[in-house]
Scaffold this motif. Structure first.
Motif, PDB file in Angstrom:
ATOM      1  N   GLY A  32     -10.413  -4.730   2.485  1.00  0.00           N
ATOM      2  CA  GLY A  32      -9.531  -3.586   2.704  1.00  0.00           C
ATOM      3  C   GLY A  32     -10.340  -2.415   3.182  1.00  0.00           C
ATOM      4  O   GLY A  32     -11.509  -2.535   3.488  1.00  0.00           O
ATOM      5  N   ARG A  33      -9.745  -1.215   3.227  1.00  0.00           N
ATOM      6  CA  ARG A  33     -10.479  -0.016   3.607  1.00  0.00           C
ATOM      7  C   ARG A  33     -10.641   0.864   2.388  1.00  0.00           C
ATOM      8  O   ARG A  33      -9.729   0.969   1.561  1.00  0.00           O
ATOM      9  N   GLY A  34     -11.786   1.471   2.275  1.00  0.00           N
ATOM     10  CA  GLY A  34     -12.085   2.266   1.104  1.00  0.00           C
ATOM     11  C   GLY A  34     -11.233   3.510   1.035  1.00  0.00           C
ATOM     12  O   GLY A  34     -10.911   4.103   2.051  1.00  0.00           O
ATOM     13  N   GLY A  35     -10.870   3.923  -0.171  1.00  0.00           N
ATOM     14  CA  GLY A  35     -10.163   5.184  -0.355  1.00  0.00           C
ATOM     15  C   GLY A  35     -11.139   6.328  -0.311  1.00  0.00           C
ATOM     16  O   GLY A  35     -12.337   6.164  -0.159  1.00  0.00           O
ATOM     17  N   GLY A  36     -10.631   7.522  -0.479  1.00  0.00           N
ATOM     18  CA  GLY A  36     -11.486   8.700  -0.443  1.00  0.00           C
ATOM     19  C   GLY A  36     -11.753   9.123   0.988  1.00  0.00           C
ATOM     20  O   GLY A  36     -11.456   8.434   1.927  1.00  0.00           O
ATOM     21  N   TYR A  58      -4.395  -3.030  -5.243  1.00  0.00           N
ATOM     22  CA  TYR A  58      -5.101  -2.041  -4.440  1.00  0.00           C
ATOM     23  C   TYR A  58      -5.129  -2.426  -2.961  1.00  0.00           C
ATOM     24  O   TYR A  58      -5.717  -1.732  -2.153  1.00  0.00           O
ATOM     25  N   GLU A  59      -4.477  -3.512  -2.621  1.00  0.00           N
ATOM     26  CA  GLU A  59      -4.518  -4.016  -1.260  1.00  0.00           C
ATOM     27  C   GLU A  59      -3.240  -3.677  -0.520  1.00  0.00           C
ATOM     28  O   GLU A  59      -2.140  -3.863  -1.031  1.00  0.00           O
ATOM     29  N   GLN A  65      -6.065  -4.366   3.943  1.00  0.00           N
ATOM     30  CA  GLN A  65      -7.260  -3.651   3.495  1.00  0.00           C
ATOM     31  C   GLN A  65      -6.943  -2.894   2.211  1.00  0.00           C
ATOM     32  O   GLN A  65      -5.785  -2.807   1.794  1.00  0.00           O
ATOM     33  N   VAL A  66      -7.983  -2.321   1.586  1.00  0.00           N
ATOM     34  CA  VAL A  66      -7.759  -1.523   0.401  1.00  0.00           C
ATOM     35  C   VAL A  66      -6.911  -0.310   0.782  1.00  0.00           C
ATOM     36  O   VAL A  66      -7.031   0.229   1.878  1.00  0.00           O
ATOM     37  N   LEU A  67      -6.030   0.085  -0.106  1.00  0.00           N
ATOM     38  CA  LEU A  67      -5.106   1.180   0.184  1.00  0.00           C
ATOM     39  C   LEU A  67      -5.864   2.481   0.450  1.00  0.00           C
ATOM     40  O   LEU A  67      -6.760   2.859  -0.305  1.00  0.00           O
ATOM     41  N   ARG A  68      -5.445   3.140   1.487  1.00  0.00           N
ATOM     42  CA  ARG A  68      -6.048   4.422   1.842  1.00  0.00           C
ATOM     43  C   ARG A  68      -4.944   5.455   1.976  1.00  0.00           C
ATOM     44  O   ARG A  68      -4.007   5.268   2.753  1.00  0.00           O
ATOM     45  N   CYS A  81      -0.606   1.782   3.029  1.00  0.00           N
ATOM     46  CA  CYS A  81      -1.383   2.936   3.509  1.00  0.00           C
ATOM     47  C   CYS A  81      -0.464   3.904   4.254  1.00  0.00           C
ATOM     48  O   CYS A  81       0.466   3.484   4.954  1.00  0.00           O
ATOM     49  N   SER A  82      -0.760   5.187   4.144  1.00  0.00           N
ATOM     50  CA  SER A  82       0.064   6.169   4.859  1.00  0.00           C
ATOM     51  C   SER A  82      -0.048   5.966   6.374  1.00  0.00           C
ATOM     52  O   SER A  82       0.905   6.200   7.105  1.00  0.00           O
TER      53      SER A  82
END
Length: 485
Positions: A32-36, A58-59, A65-68, A81-82
C-alpha cells in the motif's frame, strides 16, 4: 467533527502533491502507500516496510495500497484513499467491498483513522543496505530524507549514482569532475582532463628514446638531455654547417674533432671565401635594386603629378558669392562631380562660404556628398575612405605656403547609412567640416587672390578593395584582370 466528501477531496488534491513511495509489509503481504505527509529530498523510489504484517483494514480496496488520507462511507463504514474517491464515484458509486451504493454527500474524511495509520511501526526502507532505524509511519519520510543509505547523484554532475554516505569520498577521490593539481607541473585542472594533459605536460617524465642510464627525463628537458647528456645520442659535427658530414656519439665526436682539426680549418677557410663571394654578389643585387627603386620613385612621382588629387575646385568671383551667402540668397555652392578613381565613387563638394548653421558668420563650411554613379553596383558600401580638404594658400613662394587642412574620417555605422550608403536618389545627404576654416583667417594670407579661391580634396584609397574580373570560359584556369575600385 468529520469532514464531508467535497472538503476531503479538496484537501486530498492539495496533499497528494507530496511524494509518498510504494510500501510493502515485512512479511511480503499486501502493499500500500504510507500514511502521513511526504517530504522533499527523496532521490529514488523507495518501499515502506512495516514491522508487522499489514492488517487488511489499513488497505485501500481501490488501489490496494495502505490508506492515505482515508475517507469513510457512512452507509457501510468502509474506507478508501481520498485520492481514489473521485475515480470510484465517476465509474460506479458503490463500495468495492460490499457493493453498497455510495452517497457522495455521506462520505467523510476519517482523521482519527489517519492518526492510527500514521502510528504503524515501520523500519527504514534501506534496511537491506544496513540502516537499523525503526519508527512510525509518520516519521518515515523525515528519516528517509536524511538517511545516508539512500542513493544520490553527484552534485558536480558527473552522472555517477551512489549512497549518500560515500558522497565525500566520491567528491574527493573518484569524481571525474573534481578539481585536481598535476603532480608534475602543479597546474590546476579537472580530473577527467588529466590523461590528455599528461600527454603534453612539460614536466611529465618520459623515457629517453636511446634508453641511456638516465631512464626518465622531464619532457621539456628532453632536447637538452639528448644534446648535452645522453651518451647514446648521435650528434652532428659542430662544423656540419660548413660541410662536415660526420655524426656519432659523444665519445666518437670528441675523437673526430681532435683528429680532423686541419680538415675543419680547410672547411672554414673555404666557407669564408664562399661567404665573401656571396656578399659581393648580394651587394651587386642591392645596388641594382636601389637603381630600380629610384626609377620606380620617379615614375610614381610623375603619376602623382599627372593625376594629382581627385579634385581641385576653382571658385571664381569669390566676393560676389560671399555677399550672396551673407544675404542668404545662395548660401551653398556646389562643385562639379568627380570620381575617386577609375570606376570609383562619384562625389561632389558643397561650400557654405559664410558658414552653415550655428557657425554662420564664423567659419567657412565645406562638405562632401556621394552621388549616384554608373559603377555603384561594383563598389563596397558603405563608403569608408578618409577625405582630406585643403584650402590652398596661393603665395608665390611655394615653400612658404600654409594650406588649411581638414581631414574627415567616415564612420560606417548603421546610423550614418543616409550619408555613406549606396545612393537611392541622385545624391546622399552631405557630410564633412562645418568648421573648415575661420573667416577671419581666410582674409589674412593669400587664400583669396584675383577674387579666386582653390579647394583641393584628396581621397585616401590605401585600403581600396580590388575589382576582380575572371574568365570562367572552358576548363582552364583562365586569365585574371585586376582593376581597383
Amino acid at each position: 467533527m468529520p469532514e464531508p466528501a467535497a472538503a476531503a477531496n479538496d484537501a486530498a488534491s492539495k496533499r497528494s502533491t507530496s511524494p509518498m513511495p510504494p510500501v510493502r509489509n515485512s512479511s511480503g503481504g499486501a502493499s500500500g502507500r504510507g500514511g502521513g505527509g511526504g517530504g522533499g529530498g527523496i532521490t529514488e523510489e523507495v518501499d515502506v516496510v512495516f514491522l508487522e504484517s499489514l492488517d487488511k483494514k489499513y488497505e485501500c480496496p481501490v488501489c490496494g495500497q495502505v490508506l492515505r488520507y482515508p475517507v469513510q462511507f457512512e452507509e457501510c463504514g468502509h474506507r478508501c484513499c481520498s485520492s481514489c474517491l473521485p475515480d470510484l464515484l465517476r465509474v460506479a458509486p458503490r463500495c468495492p467491498i460490499d457493493q453498497q451504493t455510495i452517497d457522495k454527500d455521506k462520505v467523510y474524511a476519517d482523521k482519527a483513522f489517519q492518526k492510527e495509520t500514521d502510528s504503524l511501526g515501520v523500519k527504514c526502507s534501506f534496511f537491506e543496505r544496513g540502516c537499523n532505524w525503526t519508527g512510525v509511519l509518520s516519521e518515515l519520510m523525515s528519516h528517509i530524507e536524511g538517511c545516508d543509505r539512500m542513493l544520490t547523484t553527484c552534485p558536480m554532475r558527473c552522472g555517477v549514482e551512489f549512497q549518500k554516505r560515500f558522497l565525500e569520498k566520491h567528491r574527493l577521490e573518484d569524481c571525474p569532475k573534481r578539481d585536481i593539481q598535476c603532480q608534475f607541473c602543479e597546474i590546476g585542472l579537472v580530473a577527467e582532463q588529466e590523461a590528455g594533459h599528461l600527454e603534453t605536460c612539460p614536466k611529465f617524465l618520459v623515457p629517453c628514446p636511446n634508453k641511456c642510464k638516465k631512464k626518465e627525463v622531464a619532457r621539456e628537458m628532453m632536447q637538452e638531455h639528448l644534446e648535452n647528456e645522453c651518451m647514446r645520442q648521435d650528434l652532428c659535427c659542430p662544423f656540419s654547417t660548413y660541410g662536415c658530414e660526420f655524426s656519432g656519439r659523444k665519445k666518437q665526436l670528441k675523437e673526430h674533432i681532435a683528429e680532423k682539426q686541419l680538415n675543419h680549418m680547410e672547411i672554414l677557410c673555404s666557407a669564408v671565401k664562399q661567404g665573401d663571394k656571396n656578399q659581393e654578389k648580394q651587394q651587386k643585387q642591392i645596388l641594382e635594386m636601389e637603381k630600380k627603386l629610384v626609377g620606380v620613385e620617379r615614375r610614381v612621382g610623375g603619376l602623382e603629378n599627372l593625376f594629382g588629387p581627385q579634385l581641385v575646385w576653382r571658385i571664381d568671383n569669390y566676393q560676389e558669392k560671399l555677399a550672396e551667402a551673407k544675404a542668404g540668397k545662395k548660401a551653398t555652392i556646389f562643385s562639379p562631380p568627380f570620381l575617386t578613381n577609375r570606376h570609383g565613387y562619384k562625389l561632389a563638394l558643397s561650400a557654405c562660404l559664410y558658414g552653415d548653421g550655428k557657425f554662420r558668420g564664423q567659419y567657412m563650411s565645406l562638405f562632401a556628398c556621394i552621388c549616384k554613379g554608373e559603377n555603384d553596383a561594383l563598389l563596397a558600401w558603405p563608403f569608408a575612405y578618409k577625405l582630406t580638404f585643403q584650402l590652398i594658400d596661393q603665395c608665390e613662394d611655394v615653400s612658404a605656403r600654409k594650406n588649411i587642412v581638414y581631414t574627415v574620417t567616415p564612420n560606417p555605422c548603421k546610423e550614418n547609412r543616409p550619408f555613406l550608403g549606396r545612393p537611392l536618389g541622385e545624391r546622399n545627404a552631405s557630410f564633412g567640416a562645418a568648421r573648415f576654416a575661420e573667416l577671419e583667417a581666410i582674409g589674412k594670407l593669400d587664400y583669396i587672390k584675383d577674387d579666386t579661391m582653390y579647394v583641393k580634396v584628396t581621397v585616401d584609397l590605401e585600403n581600396l578593395l580590388p575589382l576582380k574580373n575572371r574568365d570562367y570560359t572552358g576548363t582552364g584556369t583562365g586569365n585574371r584582370d585586376r582593376d581597383y575600385i
